[in-house]
Design a protein around this motif. Structure first.
Motif, PDB file in Angstrom:
ATOM      1  N   ALA A   7       0.839  -1.199   0.000  1.00 31.59           N
ATOM      2  CA  ALA A   7       0.000   0.000   0.000  1.00 31.59           C
ATOM      3  C   ALA A   7       0.868   1.240   0.000  1.00 31.59           C
ATOM      4  N   GLN A   8       1.853   1.285  -0.878  1.00 27.87           N
ATOM      5  CA  GLN A   8       2.756   2.436  -0.908  1.00 27.87           C
ATOM      6  C   GLN A   8       2.032   3.658  -1.446  1.00 27.87           C
ATOM      7  N   SER A   9       2.371   4.806  -0.823  1.00 26.65           N
ATOM      8  CA  SER A   9       1.925   6.101  -1.317  1.00 26.65           C
ATOM      9  C   SER A   9       2.951   7.124  -0.860  1.00 26.65           C
ATOM     10  N   ARG A  10       2.903   8.269  -1.424  1.00 29.04           N
ATOM     11  CA  ARG A  10       3.903   9.292  -1.072  1.00 29.04           C
ATOM     12  C   ARG A  10       3.770   9.702   0.394  1.00 29.04           C
ATOM     13  N   GLY A  11       2.536   9.812   0.876  1.00 29.19           N
ATOM     14  CA  GLY A  11       2.343  10.194   2.272  1.00 29.19           C
ATOM     15  C   GLY A  11       2.900   9.145   3.210  1.00 29.19           C
ATOM     16  N   ARG A  12       2.617   7.884   2.915  1.00 30.76           N
ATOM     17  CA  ARG A  12       3.131   6.805   3.765  1.00 30.76           C
ATOM     18  C   ARG A  12       4.661   6.756   3.705  1.00 30.76           C
ATOM     19  N   LEU A  13       5.205   6.967   2.498  1.00 26.51           N
ATOM     20  CA  LEU A  13       6.661   6.934   2.361  1.00 26.51           C
ATOM     21  C   LEU A  13       7.306   8.034   3.200  1.00 26.51           C
ATOM     22  N   ALA A  14       6.714   9.220   3.163  1.00 27.41           N
ATOM     23  CA  ALA A  14       7.277  10.327   3.946  1.00 27.41           C
ATOM     24  C   ALA A  14       7.191  10.044   5.446  1.00 27.41           C
ATOM     25  N   ALA A  15       6.035   9.521   5.874  1.00 29.07           N
ATOM     26  CA  ALA A  15       5.864   9.229   7.307  1.00 29.07           C
ATOM     27  C   ALA A  15       6.824   8.133   7.755  1.00 29.07           C
ATOM     28  N   ALA A  16       6.974   7.092   6.941  1.00 23.11           N
ATOM     29  CA  ALA A  16       7.883   5.999   7.302  1.00 23.11           C
ATOM     30  C   ALA A  16       9.328   6.479   7.310  1.00 23.11           C
ATOM     31  N   GLY A  17       9.684   7.319   6.327  1.00 26.51           N
ATOM     32  CA  GLY A  17      11.049   7.849   6.284  1.00 26.51           C
ATOM     33  C   GLY A  17      11.342   8.712   7.492  1.00 26.51           C
ATOM     34  N   LEU A  18      10.378   9.540   7.916  1.00 28.08           N
ATOM     35  CA  LEU A  18      10.576  10.395   9.090  1.00 28.08           C
ATOM     36  C   LEU A  18      10.735   9.544  10.343  1.00 28.08           C
ATOM     37  N   CYS A  19       9.881   8.506  10.476  1.00 30.37           N
ATOM     38  CA  CYS A  19       9.953   7.627  11.642  1.00 30.37           C
ATOM     39  C   CYS A  19      11.309   6.932  11.716  1.00 30.37           C
ATOM     40  N   MET A  20      11.730   6.346  10.583  1.00 31.63           N
ATOM     41  CA  MET A  20      12.997   5.614  10.589  1.00 31.63           C
ATOM     42  C   MET A  20      14.172   6.565  10.745  1.00 31.63           C
ATOM     43  N   GLY A  21      14.122   7.728  10.103  1.00 32.22           N
ATOM     44  CA  GLY A  21      15.228   8.685  10.209  1.00 32.22           C
ATOM     45  C   GLY A  21      15.403   9.193  11.618  1.00 32.22           C
ATOM     46  N   LEU A  22      14.292   9.554  12.279  1.00 30.52           N
ATOM     47  CA  LEU A  22      14.396  10.021  13.656  1.00 30.52           C
ATOM     48  C   LEU A  22      14.889   8.913  14.575  1.00 30.52           C
ATOM     49  N   GLY A  23      14.511   7.659  14.257  1.00 33.48           N
ATOM     50  CA  GLY A  23      15.020   6.545  15.054  1.00 33.48           C
ATOM     51  C   GLY A  23      16.519   6.416  14.909  1.00 33.48           C
ATOM     52  N   VAL A  24      17.036   6.596  13.684  1.00 33.14           N
ATOM     53  CA  VAL A  24      18.484   6.521  13.475  1.00 33.14           C
ATOM     54  C   VAL A  24      19.186   7.651  14.228  1.00 33.14           C
ATOM     55  N   VAL A  25      18.586   8.840  14.168  1.00 33.23           N
ATOM     56  CA  VAL A  25      19.172   9.962  14.906  1.00 33.23           C
ATOM     57  C   VAL A  25      19.191   9.663  16.403  1.00 33.23           C
ATOM     58  N   ALA A  26      18.049   9.137  16.908  1.00 35.43           N
ATOM     59  CA  ALA A  26      17.988   8.811  18.329  1.00 35.43           C
ATOM     60  C   ALA A  26      19.015   7.748  18.686  1.00 35.43           C
ATOM     61  N   MET A  27      19.143   6.740  17.841  1.00 33.93           N
ATOM     62  CA  MET A  27      20.133   5.694  18.081  1.00 33.93           C
ATOM     63  C   MET A  27      21.533   6.311  18.154  1.00 33.93           C
ATOM     64  N   HIS A  28      21.837   7.231  17.222  1.00 31.03           N
ATOM     65  CA  HIS A  28      23.178   7.815  17.181  1.00 31.03           C
ATOM     66  C   HIS A  28      23.472   8.604  18.455  1.00 31.03           C
ATOM     67  N   TYR A  29      22.549   9.449  18.861  1.00 30.66           N
ATOM     68  CA  TYR A  29      22.853  10.321  19.984  1.00 30.66           C
ATOM     69  C   TYR A  29      22.717   9.595  21.319  1.00 30.66           C
ATOM     70  N   VAL A  30      21.898   8.531  21.374  1.00 32.81           N
ATOM     71  CA  VAL A  30      21.921   7.693  22.582  1.00 32.81           C
ATOM     72  C   VAL A  30      23.253   6.974  22.659  1.00 32.81           C
ATOM     73  N   GLY A  31      23.742   6.509  21.536  1.00 32.87           N
ATOM     74  CA  GLY A  31      25.054   5.868  21.516  1.00 32.87           C
ATOM     75  C   GLY A  31      26.151   6.829  21.910  1.00 32.87           C
ATOM     76  N   MET A  32      26.025   8.083  21.461  1.00 38.58           N
ATOM     77  CA  MET A  32      27.024   9.089  21.867  1.00 38.58           C
ATOM     78  C   MET A  32      26.962   9.310  23.378  1.00 38.58           C
ATOM     79  N   ALA A  33      25.737   9.287  23.907  1.00 38.04           N
ATOM     80  CA  ALA A  33      25.589   9.495  25.351  1.00 38.04           C
ATOM     81  C   ALA A  33      26.174   8.345  26.155  1.00 38.04           C
ATOM     82  N   ALA A  34      26.295   7.195  25.514  1.00 41.89           N
ATOM     83  CA  ALA A  34      26.865   6.030  26.210  1.00 41.89           C
ATOM     84  C   ALA A  34      28.377   6.134  26.355  1.00 41.89           C
ATOM     85  N   MET A  35      29.022   7.099  25.712  1.00 39.30           N
ATOM     86  CA  MET A  35      30.485   7.240  25.798  1.00 39.30           C
ATOM     87  C   MET A  35      30.872   7.724  27.213  1.00 39.30           C
ATOM     88  N   ARG A  36      31.957   7.158  27.756  1.00 41.56           N
ATOM     89  CA  ARG A  36      32.500   7.575  29.047  1.00 41.56           C
ATOM     90  C   ARG A  36      33.951   8.008  28.833  1.00 41.56           C
TER      91      ARG A  36
END
Length: 815
Positions: A103-132
């Motif tokens: 059921a691909q559509s441009r709206g769904r693609l944008a929403a999925a891309g935003l969700c996954m992109g923000l998750g990658v950003v969160a993963m990166h900066y949580v990982g940065m926060a794990a540095m000691r």
């Protein structure tokens, strides 16, 4: 103090390779998501999320391990590190689930891309926060924003590629771009980090038991191994899926073949629509027929899976859009993954129809007949979907097989109509041919007769001259009885010659229906000899070798007229081939056929006609019996003679063979099947016992006064009591008078067959009704006595004019 870090080059390269490999693996697993159904689809979705999310996290962790700060040790908080891994996998899975490739559509693609992109950003900066480390860390807002944009863009691109079929080369290229984008996002985020030395922050840092490089290599190896296993599983599943799909389509082809063979047209189309809908897992499938005169589509075959409304009924063709209809009318397959997207092929009216019919994805194959759109096979789905190239090809294959079924009803109706009229048409055509054949035979006779006219007129004038001279001499020498008797005999002989000439001419030109009979070919040819001599002329000699030991043994099955015409035609051809003179030979031979291509096994009488003329070359000989083929000048021949001879011989079970060579003459052999005893066509009537003895009362009826007086006088001289009248009414009146006055009734009536007013047959019928005991003898100047017998009856006595008075007396005695 602000400190600037650096990266270990080998580990940077390793991190990028992990990103690329993870992207490639995720794209491959996403392909299995599209192909899967039910639980299998969910398993592959989770695997794709783990591969991409875990791969991104591994790339991030290896890249973190590649980072160095001068004079500073670093460690990682285990909880936050694992949290970053969970975030990467969870958000990646959420992105795939949000998109849902069916059921691909441009709206769904944008929403999925935003969700996954923000998750990658969160993963990166949580990982940065794990540095000691012995430093405080904060971020440059510009580079942080850049890293977020890159993360969302990379995630959107990954989802877009995952939703489409990719060839291996394209998938490798896409994985490379995605891997570089993911790595770029990480290093942009690292560039955003600013480190300030502060020993208070590193007091509780846990010491690592292994170095950063070793740890990075170990994580990379484990990640790559996991990705390789996942990729291998995807490859194996793809192979198994292809095998299963191929087997399923083979089975489907067999089912459709059974349907096409065993079902009637309407049932077959319904069954095929159901099979197509179930195989392609669409909402509806069916057939639509274009009613060109009304510009309407009629759908009377439509299968649905229960979730979509049926399309049964009629719809204006324009409702589906002018551009789409134009493509179908050109014979093009129409493929659309989502009609509601901006598409130049779909106009406003077509878009409104799609919404009304709850249709997003379509696959339509047109059926053309005589260059015009007649029918379509369609697949519809309520949700958008990507149509695979092999799906399109397979549906086109099935459509081509089904096209024959869609036309079978029309063809069957045409066959029924043809069968209904075939018998009548064959009978009509047979009559025309018979048919035509009789006209052809008659035309051949007329052509031959035209060539005989000059010779016949010359001979007939000679005969008439002899008759006139004899009667002149009789009139002058009436006192010399012996001389008168001799002259009368000569005149009688001349008259008989004239009668024979006319009889031959009429017999040859008669038009009665052809009929085969047992005959003696020697007698037929012998009767034809005088005509042949006149036809050939004085420059050509005629030799007939017709003697046989036993005439009965030489009896053949043929039509006498056909045989006469064949021999005469061959004689004319021979004459034309010998303009300077020569020899024509007609001979009879015996032949026994066994294993011959043009003859059935058995015995034959062969009539062989040979000339010493110019002969024929190979090409002429090969075409000699072709209809209308002739080597004669225009107006000298029709080219039908040999063709007609060949046809007549084949009809009676015989054959024609020709041998010839330039300068060596031509020989034509007619093979006639042998049969039982021959019928002898003799003019003489058998004289009964006591013929000529005793007088009879005779009624003579003939419209020719001279012949009537002569015959009455001859019968009177023979002792008969003769009453002569000129027509039928006079004869009936005479009999009424005789009956009324009580005189003796005639015993025999001699009737001319052809008379004006009342024919001899009509008069005979009336006499039979009034005077049943009166016997009838017919006289006729016609050659076809069989036609007279067919009217008068098989027992009728018929004399052919002219005849001798002795034969008339014999007929009266026989009656």
């Amino acid at each position: 103090m602000i400190t600037t870090g650096m990266h270990e080059a080998n580990l940077v390269v390793l991190s990028i390779l992990i990103a690329v490999f993870a992207s490639f693996t995720a794209l491959s697993l996403a392909g299995r998501v599209r192909a899967g159904q039910g639980a299998a689809r969910r398993v592959w979705l989770v695997a794709a999320a783990v591969a991409l999310g875990g791969g991104i996290w591994a790339m991030h962790f290896v890249a973190m391990l590649a980072f160095r700060l001068p004079g500073m040790d670093m460690g990682y908080d285990l909880g936050l590190t694992l949290l970053s891994l969970a975030i990467a996998i969870a958000f990646t899975g959420a992105g795939f689930a949000t998109l849902d490739s069916t059921a691909q559509s441009r709206g769904r693609l944008a929403a999925a891309g935003l969700c996954m992109g923000l998750g990658v950003v969160a993963m990166h900066y949580v990982g940065m926060a794990a540095m000691r480390m012995n430093a405080a860390m904060h971020y440059d807002p510009v580079w942080l924003a850049i890293s977020v944009v890159i993360a969302i863009g990379a995630a959107t691109a990954a989802l877009w590629f995952a939703g489409r079929d990719q060839a291996l080369g394209m998938r490798l290229g896409a994985a490379g771009l995605m891997g570089l984008a993911i790595a770029g996002m990480h290093y942009a985020g690292m560039r955003a980090a600013i480190f300030t030395m502060d020993h208070r922050h590193g007091a509780d840092m846990a010491a690592s038991g292994v170095g950063q490089t070793v740890l990075a290599v170990l994580i990379a190896a484990i990640t790559l191994l996991i990705l390789a296993i996942a990729l291998g599983a995807a490859w194996l599943e793809r192979v198994f899926h292809k095998i299963a799909r191929r087997e399923a389509r083979i089975a489907l082809r067999l089912k459709i073949a059974d349907v096409l063979r065993d079902y009637d047209t309407d049932a077959a189309l319904h069954q095929i629509a159901a099979l197509m809908g179930q195989h392609f897992a669409v909402g509806r499938a069916g057939f639509g027929q274009l009613l060109a005169e009304e510009d309407m589509f009629e759908c009377n075959v439509c299968w649905t899976d229960g979730s979509a409304p049926t399309l049964l009924g009629r719809f204006p063709a324009a409702d589906f859009g002018a551009a789409l209809m134009a493509r179908l009318e050109r014979g093009e397959t129409v493929v659309a993954g989502d009609l509601l997207e901006s598409d130049p092929r779909v106009d406003a009216r077509g878009l409104a129809t799609s919404r009304r019919l709850e249709t997003r994805a379509i696959l339509v194959v047109p059926f053309l007949r005589d260059g015009r759109l007649r029918m379509t096979l369609f697949l519809n789905d309520r949700a958008p979907r990507q149509w695979h190239a092999d799906d399109i090809a397979f549906l086109e294959e099935i459509a081509e097989r089904t096209r024959l079924v869609s036309e079978r009803a029309a063809i069957a109706a045409q066959l029924r109509e043809l069968n209904a009229t075939l018998e009548a048409r064959v009978e009509a055509r047979t009559s025309e041919l018979r048919a035509a054949q009789e006209a052809l035979v008659q035309s051949q006779k007329m052509e031959a007769m035209g060539q005989l006219v000059a010779g016949l007129s010359h001979d007939f004038n000679n005969v008439l001259g002899a008759i006139l001279a004899s009667f002149d001499l009789i009139a002058r020498r009436s006192g010399d009885a012996a001389r008168v008797e001799r002259l009368a005999g000569e005149g009688r002989q001349a008259a008989q010659r004239a009668a024979n000439l006319i009889a031959q001419l009429l017999a040859f030109s008669r038009t009665q229906r052809l009929a085969t009979q047992a005959l003696d070919p020697a007698l037929v040819i012998e009767r034809l000899r005088p005509m042949l001599i006149r036809t050939l002329g004085p420059l050509i000699g005629l030799e007939c070798r017709l003697a046989t030991v036993d005439a009965e043994d030489w009896a053949a099955l043929a039509d006498p007229t056909q045989l006469e015409m064949a021999v005469l035609n061959l004689a004319v051809n021979g004459r034309d081939a010998m303009p300077a003179g020569g020899q024509l030979t007609i001979a009879l031979e015996a032949h026994v056929a066994q294993g011959e291509a043009d003859l059935a096994d058995g015995r034959y009488v062969v009539v062989c006609v040979t000339d010493t003329g110019a002969g024929m070359d190979e090409d002429t000989l090969r075409r000699a019996m072709e209809p209308f083929f002739t080597t004669k000048p225009v107006g000298k021949g029709t080219g039908l003679g040999l063709a007609q001879i060949y046809g007549s011989m084949r009809q009676i079970g015989g054959a024609v063979r020709i041998t010839s060579a330039p300068g060596k003459g031509t020989s034509v052999r007619l093979f006639l099947p042998r049969t039982a005893g021959a019928q002898h066509d003799e003019d003489a009537l058998p004289a009964p016992a006591g013929a000529g003895s005793g007088a009879a009362h005779v009624l003579l009826v003939d419209d020719d006064p001279d012949l009537r007086r002569a015959l009455a006088a001859a019968l009177t001289d023979l002792g008969h009591d003769v009453q002569a009248v000129g027509d039928g009414p006079a004869a009936l009146a005479l009999l009424e008078t005789v009956t009324r006055e009580g005189h003796t009734l005639p015993e025999v009536a001699v009737l001319d067959y052809a008379m004006p007013g009342m024919t001899g047959a009509e008069l005979a019928a009336e006499l039979g009704r009034r005077h049943p005991a009166l016997r009838i003898v017919f006289m006729s100047g016609f050659a076809d006595l069989a036609a007279i017998e067919a009217v008068a009856g098989p027992e009728a006595i018929v004399l052919r004019k002219p005849f001798a008075t002795d034969r008339l007396a014999e007929a009266i005695a026989r009656a």
